[in-house]
Structures are given as structure tokens and as C-alpha cells.
Design an enzyme around this catalytic site. Structure first.
Site, PDB file in Angstrom:
ATOM      1  N   ASP A  10       0.610  -1.232   0.117  1.00 21.46           N
ATOM      2  CA  ASP A  10       0.103  -0.100   0.021  1.00 21.46           C
ATOM      3  C   ASP A  10       0.895   1.326   0.016  1.00 21.46           C
ATOM      4  O   ASP A  10       1.610   1.650   0.890  1.00 21.46           O
ATOM      5  CB  ASP A  10      -0.782   0.017   1.341  1.00 21.46           C
ATOM      6  CG  ASP A  10      -2.138   1.150   1.417  1.00 21.46           C
ATOM      7  OD1 ASP A  10      -1.611   1.948   0.529  1.00 21.46           O
ATOM      8  OD2 ASP A  10      -2.985   1.027   1.973  1.00 21.46           O
ATOM      9  N   ASP A 110      -3.185   2.591  -5.540  1.00 16.94           N
ATOM     10  CA  ASP A 110      -1.936   2.280  -4.772  1.00 16.94           C
ATOM     11  C   ASP A 110      -2.006   1.150  -3.819  1.00 16.94           C
ATOM     12  O   ASP A 110      -1.128   1.118  -2.632  1.00 16.94           O
ATOM     13  CB  ASP A 110      -2.019   3.675  -3.760  1.00 16.94           C
ATOM     14  CG  ASP A 110      -2.941   3.632  -2.488  1.00 16.94           C
ATOM     15  OD1 ASP A 110      -3.886   2.831  -2.789  1.00 16.94           O
ATOM     16  OD2 ASP A 110      -2.491   4.175  -1.507  1.00 16.94           O
ATOM     17  N   GLU A 111      -2.703   0.289  -4.157  1.00 16.19           N
ATOM     18  CA  GLU A 111      -2.597  -0.943  -3.583  1.00 16.19           C
ATOM     19  C   GLU A 111      -2.605  -2.318  -4.556  1.00 16.19           C
ATOM     20  O   GLU A 111      -3.183  -2.523  -5.266  1.00 16.19           O
ATOM     21  CB  GLU A 111      -4.041  -1.263  -2.683  1.00 16.19           C
ATOM     22  CG  GLU A 111      -3.743  -0.980  -1.509  1.00 16.19           C
ATOM     23  CD  GLU A 111      -5.253  -1.216  -0.508  1.00 16.19           C
ATOM     24  OE1 GLU A 111      -5.498  -2.050  -0.312  1.00 16.19           O
ATOM     25  OE2 GLU A 111      -5.915   0.126  -0.467  1.00 16.19           O
TER      26      GLU A 111
END
Ligand code: TTP
Ligand code: CA
Length: 367
Positions: A10, A110-111
Site C-alpha cells: 500500500d 495504490d494497493e
């Protein structure tokens, strides 16, 4: 497959970190990235902020005017979201992460979950060094930091990751998973929202540990079989879902413009060989097999054409691409009198089964 090693990565305060990357002079100031609705100068909401701004109490989703008030008197920087830029940074990082795993499931900009079982030979001892190596590579090549959670499944990896941010690295071994979960509030589990956690609270269930030891039949009685079992399993750190590649590339291709328009086989082959090399490199990085090879042409009159060949057996090597491209190109030049201006090479028809089989085979070889 026993003893999987799954990571959740993350990226830290992502939009704001991207802004710091392109303008390092704002790094030590509070940085707030927001969506401006445009009605008045301050109307809109905070998308995210860096950790300096968070110390002032700024949170995602907060109205911008409220964030401004909290940051009054500071040298805060407010910026509008720039999704195109964040997407670019994100794909560069995902590309690097892909080379560290057998499968990568991107869940948001973003993960991503990574299955690294093969890479660390199923050993949790090896994962720290491995994760640090990933962090260093991404930091030096892209300039972004991220947090990592490692566990025997996606659920544990996710909760591990959330427990330590930014720049975190939290490893939870299979035998530690239950005790790691136990003291956490029950709403940390995916699917336990406000309403559910209130209901659980009324049953005396406050922590994940409380939920784990609650009679599963009672849970089923209240929430039904699917959800009841899901709560029971999650609380016991059980999650069998696999890391699934989402939106896997349908094809891998490269296209290039010739130095001059041409009808000469040898001359065009120089270009297609270059393109083939790049395509083959991508294919081998992904460890995929393909069944179809295509060549794409843009001609002097700017019309485009393509020719394809289907293989009898899936292949993965550069030579097979090169040979088929040559045959297709030769045939095509015989059929047309126009010169070629641009040329492309593409492989497609990837087999997922083949891919799984490979993973399984190398897993057994390593164990
Ligand atoms: P998050 O991963 O939730 O947050 P973050 O990356 O900003 O911070 P951290 O992981 O360090 O806690 O969200 C990822 C991005 O999604 C975030 O940078 C901005 C965007 N986002 C919104 O636009 N609105 C929101 O309400 C949230 C939570 C995130
Ligand atoms: Ca994040």
C-alpha cells in the site's frame, strides 16, 4: 498449496507523496490534495494529505474549508488532484512489483496483493529481506515509499499492512495470525461496518478474538450461512481466496516507425527483430505462453493491415516469434505493392492454465 506467502503493498499517502515527488520543496510542509468542486474557492473535499498535515487533524473526505481552518497559520500547500500523473507513477511501481511475484492483484491505484510463495520458497524468514529489497528498488527507481504487510493469506496481509504506516513492514507468520488478530477491534475486518459492529457489540463481541470464539452456529443464525461463516473464518484468520491477476493483458505488443518507408524484407526485418526482442522480454518476465502471433502494418498511404498466425502448441520463446513474424512479413510483402511505414509485433492468446501449472511445478521442485 500449503503455507502461502502473500503480501499487501500500500503506497504511503499516495497522491500527496506523488506531489512531493515532483516538487520536493513542499516535502516538509503540510500537503493537502483535494477535489475542488469549483463553486467557491474552498468548496470541495480532501482526497488525501501527507503525514505533516495529518498531525494537524486533516483527514481524507474532510471538506477543504475545514482542512484550511485546521492548517491556519501553517505554510500548508493545497493542490488539486492530478489522476493522470498518479496513474503514471502507479504503473511504474506496479511494473517493478510484478517482477517480484508470481501473481499480482492490483486492487486500487495504490494497493496490490502479491503472491511471493515461490520467490521466498515458502519461507517467512526470507520475506523481510525480500520486502526490503522491493522497497529499495522502488524508492531508488521511482522515488515512492510504501508499506508492506505479509501473511499466509490476503486477509492477514491486509490487516498486517494497515497496522504500521508509513514505510511499514509487518510480517505475521501463520502461527501468529490468530493472536495478532485477537485484540483488534472487530470493525477492522472487511465487511464489518458500523451497523454490524453495533450488532456484534450488543452480543458482547468487541474484538476479533471475541468473534473468533463466538459460537459459529449463533453467527449463522443471525447473519445467515454465507456471512456467518465468513465472519467466523475471518476472525480465525482463515482466507482461502487466491491472489488473482485482474485485467490481465490480452496481448503484449510493440510498434515502431521505419527510418524510411520500405518494401525491403531485410530492412523491415531489422525493425521487427528489435520489436520482437522487447515483446519476448515482456513475455518471459511474465512467464506466460502465447498461441497467437500478429504483425501490424501502417502503409505509405496510412492505411493499416495486420496478419496473424496461430500456433498448434503454446510457445514462449523469442525464436518462435521471430520466425513467424518473418513468414508473415514475407507473405504480406508479396501481396501488396505499397511501402510499409510503421510495423508492429504482437503476441496474444495467453494460457492461464499453463501459467498455474508452471507455478505448481516449480513449487514442488522447491519443496
Ligand atoms: P489510502 O491508501 O486510503 O490513503 P493514502 O495512500 O493517502 O494514505 P496511507 O495509505 O498512507 O494511509 O488511499 C489511496 C489514495 O486514494 C489517496 O492517496 C487518495 C485517494 N483517496 C481519495 O481520493 N479519497 C478518500 O477518501 C481516500 C480514503 C483516498
Ligand atoms: Ca495508501
Amino acid at each position: 498449496m500449503q503455507n502461502r506467502v502473500v503480501m499487501l503493498i500500500d503506497f504511503d499517502y499516495f497522491f500527496a507523496q506523488c506531489e512531493e515527488l515532483r516538487n520536493p520543496s513542499i516535502r516538509d510542509k503540510p500537503v493537502v490534495v483535494g477535489v475542488y468542486s469549483g463553486r467557491t474557492e474552498d468548496s470541495g473535499a480532501v482526497s488525501t494529505s501527507n503525514y505533516v498535515a495529518r498531525k494537524f487533524g486533516v483527514k481524507s473526505g474532510m471538506p477543504l474549508f475545514q482542512a484550511k481552518r485546521k492548517l491556519e497559520g501553517s505554510d500548508a500547500v493545497f493542490l488539486p488532484v492530478d489522476h493522470v500523473y498518479y496513474d503514471q507513477i502507479s504503473s511504474r511501481i506496479m511494473h517493478i512489483l510484478r517482477s517480484y511475484s508470481s501473481s499480482l492483484e492490483q486492487v486500487s491505484v495504490d494497493e496490490a496483493y502479491l503472491d511471493v510463495t515461490e520467490q521466498v520458497l515458502g519461507s517467512f524468514e526470507k520475506t523481510r529481506e525480500y520486502a526490503l529489497k522491493m522497497k529499495v528498488e522502488v524508492k531508488s527507481k521511482v522515488g515512492i515509499s510504501f508499506s508492506v504487510g505479509v501473511g499466509p493469506n490476503k486477509l492477514v496481509a491486509k490487516i498486517a499492512c494497515d497496522s504500521q504506516k508509513p514505510d511499514g513492514l509487518t510480517i505475521v507468520k501463520p502461527e501468529e495470525a490468530k493472536s495478532f488478530f485477537s485484540p483488534l477491534p472487530v470493525d477492522q475486518l472487511l465487511g464489518v461496518g458500523k451497523k454490524t459492529s453495533l450488532k456484534m457489540d450488543s452480543l458482547g463481541i468487541k474484538t476479533i478474538g471475541d468473534l473468533a470464539s463466538h459460537d459459529v452456529q449463533k453467527l449463522i443464525g443471525i447473519w445467515g450461512k454465507t456471512l456467518g461463516l465468513y465472519f467466523h473464518n475471518s476472525a480465525n484468520a482463515i482466507d482461502n481466496s487466491s491472489v488473482q491477476e485482474q485485467g490481465e493483458a490480452e496481448s503484449i505488443s510493440r510498434i515502431g516507425t521505419l527510418k524510411q518507408d520500405s518494401h525491403d524484407l531485410a530492412f523491415i526485418l531489422q525493425k521487427t527483430d528489435e520489436l520482437t526482442k522487447d515483446v519476448a522480454k515482456d513475455v518471459s518476465e511474465k512467464k506466460w505462453s502465447f498461441r497467437q502471433i500478429s504483425v501490424y502494418f501502417v502503409l505509405t498511404n496510412l492505411t493499416s493491415k495486420s496478419r496473424s498466425a496461430t500456433l498448434e502448441q503454446p510457445a514462449k520463446d523469442e525464436e518462435t516469434i521471430r520466425k513467424n513474424v518473418k513468414d508473415l512479413l514475407e507473405k504480406f510483402l508479396n501481396e501488396t505493392r505499397l511501402d510499409v511505414r510503421r510495423v508492429g509485433v504482437k503476441v496474444s492468446g495467453f494460457s492461464r492454465e499453463e501459467k498455474k501449472q508452471q507455478q505448481l511445478t516449480s513449487f514442488f521442485q522447491n519443496n
